[in-house]
Motif scaffolding. Structure first.
Motif, PDB file in Angstrom:
ATOM      1  N   GLY A 192       1.243  -1.036   0.485  1.00 47.91           N
ATOM      2  CA  GLY A 192       0.109  -0.510   0.000  1.00 47.91           C
ATOM      3  C   GLY A 192       0.848   1.030   0.051  1.00 47.91           C
ATOM      4  O   GLY A 192       1.758   1.818  -1.112  1.00 47.91           O
ATOM      5  N   ALA A 193       0.721   1.946   1.102  1.00 53.47           N
ATOM      6  CA  ALA A 193       1.470   3.141   1.114  1.00 53.47           C
ATOM      7  C   ALA A 193       2.804   3.512   1.249  1.00 53.47           C
ATOM      8  O   ALA A 193       3.393   4.419   0.756  1.00 53.47           O
ATOM      9  N   HIS A 194       2.965   2.220   1.046  1.00 52.86           N
ATOM     10  CA  HIS A 194       4.764   2.000   1.485  1.00 52.86           C
ATOM     11  C   HIS A 194       4.947   2.144  -0.384  1.00 52.86           C
ATOM     12  O   HIS A 194       6.800   2.238  -0.297  1.00 52.86           O
ATOM     13  N   ARG A 195       4.243   2.227  -0.926  1.00 51.00           N
ATOM     14  CA  ARG A 195       4.739   1.591  -2.983  1.00 51.00           C
ATOM     15  C   ARG A 195       5.503   3.204  -3.249  1.00 51.00           C
ATOM     16  O   ARG A 195       5.370   3.852  -2.828  1.00 51.00           O
ATOM     17  N   ARG A 196       5.959   2.770  -4.234  1.00 55.95           N
ATOM     18  CA  ARG A 196       6.426   3.768  -5.216  1.00 55.95           C
ATOM     19  C   ARG A 196       5.608   5.059  -5.255  1.00 55.95           C
ATOM     20  O   ARG A 196       4.206   4.539  -5.870  1.00 55.95           O
ATOM     21  N   GLY A 197       6.075   6.394  -4.605  1.00 64.04           N
ATOM     22  CA  GLY A 197       4.663   7.596  -5.525  1.00 64.04           C
ATOM     23  C   GLY A 197       3.779   7.480  -4.193  1.00 64.04           C
ATOM     24  O   GLY A 197       2.716   8.132  -4.483  1.00 64.04           O
ATOM     25  N   GLN A 198       3.918   6.793  -2.668  1.00 67.05           N
ATOM     26  CA  GLN A 198       2.982   6.555  -1.952  1.00 67.05           C
ATOM     27  C   GLN A 198       3.345   7.216  -1.021  1.00 67.05           C
ATOM     28  O   GLN A 198       4.598   7.866  -0.282  1.00 67.05           O
ATOM     29  N   ALA A 199       2.932   8.033   0.524  1.00 63.92           N
ATOM     30  CA  ALA A 199       2.412   8.940   1.414  1.00 63.92           C
ATOM     31  C   ALA A 199       3.420   7.960   2.270  1.00 63.92           C
ATOM     32  O   ALA A 199       4.674   9.248   2.882  1.00 63.92           O
ATOM     33  N   LEU A 200       3.421   6.702   2.523  1.00 63.20           N
ATOM     34  CA  LEU A 200       5.282   6.119   3.384  1.00 63.20           C
ATOM     35  C   LEU A 200       6.078   5.910   2.775  1.00 63.20           C
ATOM     36  O   LEU A 200       7.020   5.525   3.328  1.00 63.20           O
ATOM     37  N   ASN A 201       6.264   5.986   1.301  1.00 66.39           N
ATOM     38  CA  ASN A 201       7.408   5.939   0.230  1.00 66.39           C
ATOM     39  C   ASN A 201       9.033   6.254   1.128  1.00 66.39           C
ATOM     40  O   ASN A 201       9.584   4.866   0.687  1.00 66.39           O
ATOM     41  N   SER A 202       7.976   6.900   1.599  1.00 69.19           N
ATOM     42  CA  SER A 202      10.023   7.838   1.954  1.00 69.19           C
ATOM     43  C   SER A 202      10.485   7.494   3.235  1.00 69.19           C
ATOM     44  O   SER A 202      11.589   6.981   3.117  1.00 69.19           O
ATOM     45  N   GLN A 203       9.815   6.340   3.675  1.00 70.36           N
ATOM     46  CA  GLN A 203      10.190   5.703   4.924  1.00 70.36           C
ATOM     47  C   GLN A 203      10.992   4.622   4.015  1.00 70.36           C
ATOM     48  O   GLN A 203      12.035   4.094   5.009  1.00 70.36           O
ATOM     49  N   LEU A 204      10.952   4.098   3.594  1.00 71.21           N
ATOM     50  CA  LEU A 204      12.124   2.099   2.347  1.00 71.21           C
ATOM     51  C   LEU A 204      13.029   3.505   1.938  1.00 71.21           C
ATOM     52  O   LEU A 204      14.479   3.259   3.142  1.00 71.21           O
ATOM     53  N   THR A 205      13.289   4.410   1.363  1.00 74.10           N
ATOM     54  CA  THR A 205      14.070   5.187   0.468  1.00 74.10           C
ATOM     55  C   THR A 205      15.483   6.162   1.480  1.00 74.10           C
ATOM     56  O   THR A 205      16.178   6.126   1.312  1.00 74.10           O
ATOM     57  N   GLN A 206      14.492   6.733   2.580  1.00 71.38           N
ATOM     58  CA  GLN A 206      15.610   7.437   4.095  1.00 71.38           C
ATOM     59  C   GLN A 206      16.910   6.935   4.220  1.00 71.38           C
ATOM     60  O   GLN A 206      17.624   6.438   4.932  1.00 71.38           O
ATOM     61  N   LEU A 207      16.293   4.531   4.442  1.00 74.41           N
ATOM     62  CA  LEU A 207      16.722   4.041   4.652  1.00 74.41           C
ATOM     63  C   LEU A 207      17.375   3.002   3.505  1.00 74.41           C
ATOM     64  O   LEU A 207      18.670   2.333   4.083  1.00 74.41           O
ATOM     65  N   GLN A 208      17.866   3.923   2.597  1.00 78.93           N
ATOM     66  CA  GLN A 208      18.605   3.827   1.396  1.00 78.93           C
ATOM     67  C   GLN A 208      18.298   2.057   0.946  1.00 78.93           C
ATOM     68  O   GLN A 208      18.879   1.123   0.690  1.00 78.93           O
ATOM     69  N   ALA A 209      16.511   2.430   1.201  1.00 78.83           N
ATOM     70  CA  ALA A 209      16.691   0.602   0.385  1.00 78.83           C
ATOM     71  C   ALA A 209      15.997   0.896  -0.832  1.00 78.83           C
ATOM     72  O   ALA A 209      15.775   2.186  -1.535  1.00 78.83           O
ATOM     73  N   GLN A 210      15.930  -0.510  -2.206  1.00 75.55           N
ATOM     74  CA  GLN A 210      16.284  -0.663  -3.423  1.00 75.55           C
ATOM     75  C   GLN A 210      14.746  -1.087  -3.402  1.00 75.55           C
ATOM     76  O   GLN A 210      14.916  -2.051  -2.917  1.00 75.55           O
ATOM     77  N   TYR A 211      13.738  -0.402  -4.756  1.00 74.48           N
ATOM     78  CA  TYR A 211      13.510  -1.041  -5.165  1.00 74.48           C
ATOM     79  C   TYR A 211      13.615  -2.472  -6.316  1.00 74.48           C
ATOM     80  O   TYR A 211      14.406  -2.030  -6.951  1.00 74.48           O
ATOM     81  N   LEU A 212      13.167  -3.012  -6.001  1.00 72.40           N
ATOM     82  CA  LEU A 212      13.446  -4.698  -6.411  1.00 72.40           C
ATOM     83  C   LEU A 212      12.555  -5.010  -7.805  1.00 72.40           C
ATOM     84  O   LEU A 212      13.078  -4.757  -9.060  1.00 72.40           O
ATOM     85  N   SER A 213      11.896  -5.007  -7.804  1.00 72.20           N
ATOM     86  CA  SER A 213      10.311  -5.743  -8.681  1.00 72.20           C
ATOM     87  C   SER A 213       9.103  -5.841  -8.218  1.00 72.20           C
ATOM     88  O   SER A 213       9.040  -5.921  -7.413  1.00 72.20           O
ATOM     89  N   THR A 214       8.072  -5.676  -9.111  1.00 75.75           N
ATOM     90  CA  THR A 214       6.507  -5.821  -8.412  1.00 75.75           C
ATOM     91  C   THR A 214       6.230  -7.097  -9.066  1.00 75.75           C
ATOM     92  O   THR A 214       6.737  -7.739  -9.754  1.00 75.75           O
ATOM     93  N   VAL A 215       6.113  -7.661  -7.922  1.00 78.02           N
ATOM     94  CA  VAL A 215       5.488  -8.626  -7.794  1.00 78.02           C
ATOM     95  C   VAL A 215       3.661  -8.755  -7.314  1.00 78.02           C
ATOM     96  O   VAL A 215       3.608  -8.738  -7.496  1.00 78.02           O
ATOM     97  N   SER A 216       3.667 -10.558  -7.539  1.00 77.82           N
ATOM     98  CA  SER A 216       1.978 -11.172  -6.874  1.00 77.82           C
ATOM     99  C   SER A 216       2.628 -11.937  -5.919  1.00 77.82           C
ATOM    100  O   SER A 216       3.380 -12.599  -5.715  1.00 77.82           O
TER     101      SER A 216
END
Length: 568
Positions: free
Chosen positions: A449-473
């Motif tokens: 949800g809100a932690h995904r790219r462009g969403q309200a809480l995504n900065s919680q990941l990016t500020q920790l230097q987390a890296q997007y890998l892929s979209t999955v199901s």
């Protein structure tokens, strides 16, 4: 390195080149720097260093394959009639020069980057540095030999079918072949543009990996780290895939023996070897020349070659002009076949950290290539041609000098995992990477949800230097609901018998930051194992066993973003 040291090193290199130039002729170099240009470049780098500018490649001199534009040098692509002066350097050369590297010249090559032998040039066939009676490998022949002869610290080649790896093997050096699109191809004469990339040669791993890592800097790539084509994360399984016994049948007995010794060395570093069926890889590789994809070679230079026969290499002319014939429907069909094949071969890298293959099966003599130019060229591409077609990156490294020529191997990884290839080969070669480049480990986290790219809480990941890998199901047994009253729609996921396959994003969170991220999770959410559609389990956001009545069940949408967009 200061200005005086730059000047001294430049004189030493140019003296070494000059001492062999009479005997080599244009075998290695198609054009060399002028004294005036060299002095200007030394002054440029010297001034930048004096001003305190960071230049990680200062003190390194390089050569560029003559299908890569370098300002001040003509670009010929090994066809004299094609010669022209570019208005500016290619994007990749400009990046290297910005980092402090200085170009000494342009190197010979298989004409229009069409070949793996190094013998298809009107400027002369290029011989292996260590075995002069054998081929240098192509098409980046002169670039590899310029490094092997210590004329430069590193060189640039291009790689469509193996041209950044075969010449490395035949000259006992390293060849770094990046993910297509990571090294920018603006200002590079195309061969098959969909599958072209710029590669790096170096005699020692430390220099080559430094240049390679510089080019992987986010300032330079055309293909972003968040590309949808990014593969699933490589798991540190300490397993490497290798060809089955029957897939090594094309190797000469001596090369087979040396590759087995290489595998024993890999095992001594603590890796388990997993034999895999190479048939899907070999069949994919055939499409580049035997299928309709070769039409891209006509698109690149076909019209030019229609009118310039005098200096054309016969084998290159035959390949390029015949590439006009395949019908469009075959091209579309084969592109679709490759897309499906990538999905079929991808699961390999959820079990193994990489695929280790021989670079070639043998090292042909010049006379063998002269007698059968097309057949030998095809033979040399067996373990290389499929790599770009299946969207992989790799590093070729030397294995042994034998009585029958140079033997090498290549470590392959999925697209955008170039840094993993550097890490693994560094370990196998007992090389120490700079501490800043040593990844301390990471944890893949699945968010919905809100932690995904462009969403309200995504900065919680990016500020920790987390890296997007892929979209999955997920596997098809999860129920997705929306929690009210939080200021923005938040998602909760629970397992349920009447569930759906829910879309989410995988992010790599550094191990040393994972605890901080976990502390941000508030009840009723928690982090637990989530099953993916391919059967793997990763950590992800979960909740209780049921969706409360007051919450909205949006499972049928299968993607929280669809709900968020509708909710405004």
């Amino acid at each position: 390195m200061d200005r005086t040291s730059l000047e001294h090193k430049a004189r030493s290199l140019m003296s070494r080149i000059g001492a062999q130039q009479e005997s080599l002729g244009s075998e290695v170099w198609i054009s060399l720097t002028s004294q005036g240009r060299l002095e200007q470049e030394i002054a440029r780098v010297g001034d930048a260093l004096d001003s305190g500018e960071a230049m990680p490649l200062a003190g390194l001199f390089f050569a560029a394959k003559d299908n890569i534009d370098v300002a001040g040098f003509a670009t010929t692509a090994a066809h004299p009639d094609f010669s022209h002066m570019p208005e500016r350097s290619s994007a990749i050369v400009a990046a290297l020069e910005q980092a402090g590297a200085i170009a000494l010249g342009k190197t010979n090559m298989d004409q229009f980057a069409t070949g793996l032998t190094g013998s298809r040039s009107p400027y002369g066939a290029v011989h292996s540095d260590t075995f002069p009676d054998r081929v240098s490998g192509g098409s980046s022949s002169g670039s590899a030999v310029s490094v092997a002869k210590n004329f430069v610290d590193f060189s640039l080649g291009t790689d469509t079918a193996g041209s950044g790896r075969v010449p490395a093997a035949f000259n006992h050096i390293y060849g770094f072949k990046p993910t297509c699109g990571v090294t920018v191809v603006e200002g590079v004469v195309p061969a098959c543009e969909s599958f072209d990339c710029v590669s790096v040669f170096a005699k020692d791993f430390a220099t080559g990996s430094l240049v390679y890592r510089t080019l992987l800097d986010p300032k330079f790539p055309a293909r972003g780290r968040g590309d949808e084509a990014a593969m699933a994360p490589i798991h540190r399984t300490r397993r490497l895939a290798v060809p089955r016994e029957e897939d090594l049948a094309s190797l000469s007995p001596i090369f087979r023996e040396e590759f087995e010794k290489c595998l024993a060395g890999v095992q001594s570093h603590g890796y388990q070897l997993v034999p895999v069926d190479m048939t899907p890889f070999f069949e994919s590789g055939k499409l580049l020349y035997e299928g309709a994809l070769v039409a891209e070679r006509y698109l690149a230079v076909g019209e030019f070659m229609e009118h310039h026969h005098e200096h054309a290499d016969p084998s290159v002319e035959h390949i390029v002009l015949n590439a006009k014939e395949p019908p469009a429907y075959r091209y579309v069909r084969e592109k679709d076949q490759l897309a499906r094949r990538i999905k079929e071969t991808l699961p390999l890298f959820s079990e193994c950290e990489g695929l280790l293959v021989p670079t070639t099966g043998r090292h042909p003599t010049m006379s063998e290539v002269a007698a059968q130019p097309i057949a030998v060229n095809s033979e040399l591409g067996l373990f290389t041609t499929f790599v770009n077609l299946l969207d992989m990156a790799g590093i070729a490294f030397p294995v042994a000098s034998t009585a029958e020529g140079e033997c090498g191997a290549t470590l392959l990884v999925p697209a955008l995992h170039d840094a993993e290839a550097i890490r693994i080969v560094a370990e196998l070669a007992d090389e120490q990477l700079p501490e800043s480049d040593i990844e301390q480990g990471s944890v893949p986290i699945l968010v919905f949800g809100a932690h995904r790219r462009g969403q309200a809480l995504n900065s919680q990941l990016t500020q920790l230097q987390a890296q997007y890998l892929s979209t999955v199901s997920t596997a098809p047994h999860y129920v997705m609901g929306v929690m009210p009253g939080t200021g923005y729609p938040r998602v909760r996921l629970v397992e349920g018998e009447a569930g759906e396959s829910i879309t989410g994003e995988l992010w790599n969170v550094p191990v040393n930051a994972f605890a901080r991220f976990a502390q941000m999770v508030r009840q009723p959410l928690s982090i637990g194992p989530v099953e993916l559609s391919d059967g793997r389990y990763v950590l992800g956001f979960l909740c209780g066993s049921v969706i409360p009545v007051e919450e909205m069940n949006i499972s049928k949408l299968e993607d929280w973003l669809s709900y968020a967009e509708a909710a405004g």
